[in-house]
Design an enzyme around this catalytic site. Structure first.
Site, mmCIF file in Angstrom:
data_model
loop_
_atom_site.group_PDB
_atom_site.id
_atom_site.type_symbol
_atom_site.label_atom_id
_atom_site.label_comp_id
_atom_site.label_asym_id
_atom_site.label_seq_id
_atom_site.Cartn_x
_atom_site.Cartn_y
_atom_site.Cartn_z
ATOM 1 N N HIS A 1 0.827 -1.209 0.000
ATOM 2 C CA HIS A 1 0.000 0.000 0.000
ATOM 3 C C HIS A 1 0.858 1.255 0.000
ATOM 4 O O HIS A 1 0.563 2.224 -0.683
ATOM 5 C CB HIS A 1 -0.927 0.016 1.217
ATOM 6 C CG HIS A 1 -1.903 -1.120 1.223
ATOM 7 N ND1 HIS A 1 -1.587 -2.368 1.720
ATOM 8 C CD2 HIS A 1 -3.185 -1.206 0.798
ATOM 9 C CE1 HIS A 1 -2.639 -3.160 1.594
ATOM 10 N NE2 HIS A 1 -3.619 -2.494 1.039
ATOM 11 N N GLU A 2 1.903 1.219 0.826
ATOM 12 C CA GLU A 2 2.791 2.389 0.941
ATOM 13 C C GLU A 2 4.035 1.945 1.709
ATOM 14 O O GLU A 2 3.920 1.231 2.698
ATOM 15 C CB GLU A 2 2.064 3.504 1.695
ATOM 16 C CG GLU A 2 2.816 4.810 1.778
ATOM 17 C CD GLU A 2 2.046 5.805 2.626
ATOM 18 O OE1 GLU A 2 0.985 6.276 2.180
ATOM 19 O OE2 GLU A 2 2.485 6.061 3.758
#
Lengths: 380, 326
Positions: free
Chosen positions: A301-302
């Protein structure tokens, strides 16, 4: 119009007619060219980034001077490097998001490229050329909003696709369902209406407001993402390509292991195939393999400390469930039906709340805010 | 997830839904119906907007003509032109008369959620002002400094969805009032009055702050040559002896720092200087930072903020209202 509307409009008006009206061999290549054109207009950086990484990940396997092991290592490294550069915390703090921007769909196509490199190394891919690979990557319906579909499935469908009115109608139906999820449930009910209820509750019932805010964040993320996946699946069906389902009522799962088989299925199955299984084979340590897979799932996601912790918490939840679950070979004692129903319901409730609670670390901007919310939830 | 065996085959998108997908002709008919319905709503929205603009023009003309006819009565006439920021931010005539001790009439001409086109194209307010010039004309600075993105004129193709959405919102609100599902809006006197519902709100809902910030960051600064018809009107008004003011209306301090920050400030200062040099527009800047509790939302002053701002505005108007004391 926002990005979703543009993608739907362009896919329905631009891609779909081209995918059926042109001569057979030009249909999917034209879809790819139009996708590249769309990306060039929407974000030139995205188009160039995808073209560059795709060319390298394919081209490296054509180099005779490299051993197969080096080819796969270099191919994966260049994809991961671009992904880390754009998705880590550092460029966000430097303001890249506003000045340079993040390539659209970067996380999805990076994982597609890694899958491609590994499968090509394992020689499990069907015979194909560069155009087939580009067609797989430059496919607008799934490029920006997932799921992380696999090359062999896409390649097979691209060869077998025929006009099918029922499939086309199913595609339109899925787009409608997805749009309704995003607009009616996600935007209207969860984002607007529930936000105002939480706001009015905040002064007099802060604990309840924090609890509802937590539930709202997790459910809204699910509804929006499931809606986007429905739209992607529907748009793909309009072009005659079937892509995998990404969600299967995850909040009805009675344990976290089952939850991750139902939530963002394309990502969790990717982590299973390319992180968990290799790690387990190498180390024979299920705990390490589970944690490794869940950390990658979080970092997808990050590339940030918050998502690292979030992934670790998911792994921890799965490990706890493994520790206390009934061994599969153990004979079940005779329990009345109501007992197993109650236990199942309790499992669903606990799993749902555990997931929502772990989402707190990605909902809040900093650890201080996480601590404050936890205090508000449990200490008052 | 991390269960090595058995490996499940991916579920493909051919799973059966509760309802079987309808035949294609049903989609075709539905699409046609949606298009027709949307077209109908759009034409209704256009008519509704035209009627509103027409009504606004008529009412404005009535007020301006009446004031023009009474111009020999030694009253300083101030027209404040703008959006709902003017509606909420500027007090009524009594406030200014009380503060200045002079005979002043403040006429607020405002339309909600519009840009300058609403006063030049859809309703020719500047033509009316040329015909019936006031002593002082204050123009909300947002109209002349920024290309505001939230103009809802249905005449512009890119705003078709916004126009229909706005029309539907108004119709649904009206229906709800008729069915007794929501209380009717408090009555307001045209161009005057202070929205009464503000008094019951004590705290600002900042849940949509990120949306507002995003809108502000996307704002583009105008150039000093893109509104030629308006500039001609301004020159005409200047020649008629009207004092022209570019009036700043404050927003919460957090937002002000974004509006005038991020490299935009030099552009704005330059534009304001150009306006002053070319069209004799004085700039009145309200410098005091205003916290959220002075606002009814993220833009409009409330019953605390209004007197503070209006007091400052009165202090600016009083010295230039050179007519006899009451």
């Amino acid at each position: 119009m926002n990005e979703l509307n543009w993608i739907i409009a362009f896919s329905v008006v631009g891609l779909t007619p081209m995918a059926w009206l042109l001569p057979g061999r030009w249909q999917l290549p034209t879809v790819s060219v139009l996708t590249a054109g769309f990306m060039l207009v929407a974000s030139p950086l995205s188009a160039l980034s995808l073209l560059l990484t795709a060319s390298l990940s394919y081209g490296l396997f054509r180099l005779k001077s490299l051993t197969p092991a080096w080819r796969v290592v270099l191919s994966i490294s260049q994809s991961v490097l671009v992904w880390i550069i754009f998705k880590s915390e550092w460029p966000m703090h430097q303001g890249w998001q506003t000045t340079v921007g993040v390539p659209l769909g970067l996380s999805y196509y990076t994982f597609r490229q890694i899958h491609y490199a590994i499968e090509r190394y394992k020689q499990t891919l069907p015979v194909h050329d560069f155009a087939d690979y580009l067609t797989y990557l430059f496919f607008l319906p799934t490029l920006l909003i997932g799921p992380i579909n696999r090359f062999p499935d896409f390649y097979r469908d691209s060869r077998r696709r025929r006009w099918d009115a029922v499939l086309f109608s199913t595609g339109l139906e899925r787009i409608l369902y997805g749009y309704a999820k995003i607009v009616l449930i996600g935007n209207m009910l969860l984002t607007n209406k529930l936000a105002h209820i939480i706001y009015t509750l905040q002064p007099n019932h802060p604990s309840l407001a924090s609890y509802l805010s937590l539930i709202r964040f997790a459910t809204n993320a699910y509804i929006q993402f499931a809606g986007f996946s429905d739209v992607a699946i529907g748009l793909s069906l309009l072009i005659g390509i079937r892509v995998p389902e990404n969600f299967e009522s995850p909040f009805l799962a009675s344990n976290l292991n089952e939850f991750w088989k139902r939530y963002h299925i394309s990502l969790s199955s990717w982590c299973r195939d390319y992180v968990f299984t290799p790690l387990l084979s190498l180390t024979r340590q299920p705990v390490l393999a589970t944690l490794g897979a869940m950390l990658v799932l979080g970092l997808w996601h990050e590339w940030s400390s918050q998502y690292l912790v979030w992934g670790a918490l998911q792994g921890l939840g799965v490990l706890i469930w493994h520790r206390f679950k009934r061994p599969s070979g153990e004979a079940k004692t005779a329990q009345p039906a109501w007992h197993s129903n109650v236990m199942h319901g309790l499992g669903v409730l606990i799993t749902f709340h555990y997931f929502c609670l772990t989402c707190l670390v990605i909902q809040k901007n900093n650890w201080q805010a996480v601590g404050q919310t936890l205090t508000q939830l449990f200490a008052r | 997830m991390p269960n090595p065996s058995p490996v499940r085959k991916p579920v493909h998108a051919n799973r059966q839904s509760v309802f079987a997908a309808p035949p294609l002709w049903v989609w075709g008919l539905t699409g046609l119906g949606v298009l027709l319905g949307f077209g109908l709503l759009f034409s209704m929205a256009v008519r509704s907007e035209k009627a509103l603009s027409q009504q606004f023009t008529t009412d404005a003309e009535t007020v301006l003509r009446r004031e023009w006819r009474m111009r020999s009565d030694s009253v300083t006439r101030v027209v404040v032109l703008g959006t709902s920021l003017v509606e909420n931010g500027v007090a009524d005539t009594d406030f200014f008369e009380g503060r200045c001790g002079k005979r002043i009439r403040v006429i607020k001409l405002y339309r909600e959620a519009v840009n300058i086109d609403a006063f030049t194209e859809t309703a020719p307010i500047f033509k009316l002002l040329e015909r019936y010039p006031p002593d002082i004309l204050c123009i909300e600075e947002n109209l002349l400094l920024f290309r505001l993105p939230y103009f809802l004129s249905p005449g512009q193709a890119e705003n078709v969805f916004d126009a229909v959405n706005r029309h539907l919102t108004i119709q649904v609100k009206s229906l709800k009032i008729q069915l007794g599902l929501r209380p009717p809006d408090p009555e307001r006197v045209l161009f005057q009055g202070f929205p009464r519902e503000q008094h019951v709100q004590n705290q600002v809902d900042t849940t949509a702050l990120s949306t507002t910030l995003a809108e502000i960051r996307h704002r583009q600064v105008r150039t000093p040559a893109e509104l030629p018809a308006l500039y001609r009107s301004l020159q005409q008004l200047h020649q008629s002896g009207t004092r022209l003011i570019l009036l700043h209306l404050p927003r919460p301090a957090v937002l002000e720092s974004v509006i005038y920050g991020e490299g935009r400030d030099p552009l704005l200062r330059d534009l304001i200087k150009q306006y002053h040099r070319l069209y004799h527009l004085e700039h009145w800047q309200f410098d005091r930072p205003m916290p959220f509790r002075y606002f009814v939302d993220q833009a409009h002053l409330n019953h605390i903020g209004n007197p503070i701002y209006s007091g400052w505005l009165a202090d600016k108007i009083c010295p230039v209202a050179t007519l006899p004391q009451r």
